[in-house]
Design an enzyme around this catalytic site. Structure first.
Site, PDB file in Angstrom:
ATOM      1  N   ASP A  29       0.841  -1.203   0.000  1.00  0.00           N
ATOM      2  CA  ASP A  29       0.000   0.000   0.000  1.00  0.00           C
ATOM      3  C   ASP A  29       0.873   1.250   0.000  1.00  0.00           C
ATOM      4  OD1 ASP A  29      -2.090  -1.774   0.195  1.00  0.00           O
ATOM      5  OD2 ASP A  29      -2.608  -1.282   2.276  1.00  0.00           O
TER       6      ASP A  29
ATOM      7  N   ALA B  32      -8.429  -1.244   6.096  1.00  0.00           N
ATOM      8  CA  ALA B  32      -8.313  -2.624   6.602  1.00  0.00           C
ATOM      9  C   ALA B  32      -9.217  -2.921   7.802  1.00  0.00           C
ATOM     10  CB  ALA B  32      -6.871  -3.009   6.937  1.00  0.00           C
ATOM     11  N   ALA B  33     -10.102  -1.980   8.164  1.00  0.00           N
ATOM     12  CA  ALA B  33     -11.041  -2.293   9.256  1.00  0.00           C
ATOM     13  C   ALA B  33     -11.929  -3.467   8.845  1.00  0.00           C
ATOM     14  CB  ALA B  33     -11.883  -1.069   9.592  1.00  0.00           C
ATOM     15  N   GLY B  34     -12.353  -3.466   7.587  1.00  0.00           N
ATOM     16  CA  GLY B  34     -13.175  -4.580   7.090  1.00  0.00           C
ATOM     17  C   GLY B  34     -12.390  -5.884   7.095  1.00  0.00           C
ATOM     18  N   ASP B  35     -11.102  -5.807   6.818  1.00  0.00           N
ATOM     19  CA  ASP B  35     -10.279  -7.027   6.820  1.00  0.00           C
ATOM     20  C   ASP B  35     -10.088  -7.546   8.248  1.00  0.00           C
ATOM     21  OD1 ASP B  35     -10.027  -6.779   4.072  1.00  0.00           O
ATOM     22  OD2 ASP B  35      -8.247  -5.514   4.258  1.00  0.00           O
TER      23      ASP B  35
ATOM     24  N   ALA C 149      -8.931  -1.612  14.539  1.00  0.00           N
ATOM     25  CA  ALA C 149      -8.101  -1.386  13.348  1.00  0.00           C
ATOM     26  C   ALA C 149      -8.199   0.055  12.851  1.00  0.00           C
ATOM     27  CB  ALA C 149      -8.497  -2.360  12.241  1.00  0.00           C
TER      28      ALA C 149
ATOM     29  N   GLY D 245      -2.399   2.676   8.653  1.00  0.00           N
ATOM     30  CA  GLY D 245      -1.898   1.589   7.817  1.00  0.00           C
ATOM     31  C   GLY D 245      -2.797   0.367   7.878  1.00  0.00           C
TER      32      GLY D 245
HETATM   33  O1  RIB Z   1      -8.967  -3.511   2.617  1.00  0.00           O
HETATM   34  C1  RIB Z   1      -7.812  -2.714   2.615  1.00  0.00           C
HETATM   35  C2  RIB Z   1      -6.892  -3.157   1.519  1.00  0.00           C
HETATM   36  O2  RIB Z   1      -7.515  -2.911   0.285  1.00  0.00           O
HETATM   37  C3  RIB Z   1      -5.592  -2.395   1.464  1.00  0.00           C
HETATM   38  O3  RIB Z   1      -4.587  -2.971   2.255  1.00  0.00           O
HETATM   39  C4  RIB Z   1      -5.272  -2.376  -0.020  1.00  0.00           C
HETATM   40  O4  RIB Z   1      -4.178  -3.151  -0.366  1.00  0.00           O
HETATM   41  C5  RIB Z   1      -6.542  -2.853  -0.712  1.00  0.00           C
HETATM   42  O5  RIB Z   1      -6.390  -4.105  -1.172  1.00  0.00           O
END
Ligand code: RIB
Length: 308
Positions: free
Chosen positions: A11, A241-244, A273, A278
């Protein structure tokens, strides 16, 4: 074991006072490089929360690829099946982050675009024995269809994050245990605006359950009934990345607790998150999530209907 088949990106994050409008130039305040990609983020999220995780995907033979693999390994993720490709560079994401924590992202798939059915066939036996399989839409949809069509009926539990939103046609929807769109993705996927009618449309097409991620509102479970699971208030600095974090945590918790308790756990991980900058640096550890959950008494989750 949790298997994650998905993307890994470097990123390139620019902090801005305001995300530029089309045709506009704004002054950026800083440029930082953070390891990211929805697949790798979800793998690290689950690993930091205590799960045994294997990540499957591709990166280029370049320094970004080296760094992403090192990061996954440092968090204990099994990267033995990650492929290095000559023909494409490691995926990248250009991200603008506003002071409010809002962001906008443009991804260049690079090696992620080469995560094809031939690769999926090579690693399939390892995915098929996982307890949970986490998928997202940053690799070709044909690869996801290939995997879903071949999985046993009841195992692993498949959690699919339909981001970035793309048409679900061509996917065997009845092999998706939990689909986790946000509100915008839900409306793009179905062409329907209200949260509940849109989610119910997906259920009528075969998806087994829908968790709609609703940011500072928490999340909604739409299965036999609809239940709102509120989240915890935190100071947001960057929502990347909160969703991740949410999906990784859901994958970790779904085999341990009820779906509503798993969503509460995932809400806490997603909220935490947003409190750091980041993608991967912001993903919380188990102790942080447990502390937040203990600090905020569990509200009884009844079934207030969502107004969408
Ligand atoms: O969900 C966040 C991610 O979306 C970031 O890390 C970026 O790489 C995109 O894939």
């Amino acid at each position: 074991m949790i298997a994650v088949l998905g993307s890994a990106n470097m990123d390139l994050v620019t902090e801005v006072a305001r995300i530029p409008r089309p045709g506009e130039t704004v002054a950026g305040e800083s440029l930082r490089y953070y390891p990211g990609g929805k697949g790798a983020n979800q793998a690290i999220a689950a690993a930091r929360l205590g799960s045994a995780v294997a990540f499957f995907g591709k990166v280029g033979r370049d320094p970004f690829g080296d760094r992403l693999i090192q990061g996954l390994r440092a968090d204990g993720v099994d990267v033995s099946a990650v492929a290095r490709v000559e023909e494409f560079p490691t995926g990248t994401a250009s991200i603008w982050v506003e002071r409010t924590g809002e962001n906008a992202i443009a991804c260049v798939p690079g090696a992620n675009g080469a995560v094809d059915a031939a690769y999926a066939a090579r690693i399939f036996d390892r995915i098929a024995v996982a307890d949970v399989l986490l998928l997202q839409f940053e690799i070709p949809l044909a690869t996801i269809a290939f995997v879903l069509e071949r999985l046993p009926k009841e195992r692993p539990i498949v959690i699919l994050d339909p981001a970035p939103a793309q048409s679900l046609s061509g996917l065997p929807l009845d092999r998706i245990d939990i689909l986790t769109p946000n509100r915008t993705e839900l409306s793009i996927l179905t062409g329907i605006d209200g949260l509940e009618p849109a989610a119910r449309r997906l259920l009528s097409l075969g998806v087994r359950g829908v968790v709609c991620k609703a940011g500072d509102q928490g999340a909604y479970w739409i299965g036999e009934t609809t239940t709102h699971v509120p989240t915890m208030a935190v100071e947001v600095v960057d929502s990347t990345a909160a969703g991740d974090a949410f999906n990784g945590a859901l994958g970790c918790a779904v085999t341990e607790r009820s779906i509503l308790e798993a969503i509460r756990f995932a809400n806490a991980a997603g909220a935490l998150a947003t409190t750091k900058h980041g993608a991967q640096p912001s993903l919380p550890r188990r102790s942080e999530v447990d502390r937040l959950l203990a600090a905020v008494p569990s509200r009884p989750v009844g079934s207030p209907r969502s107004r969408g």
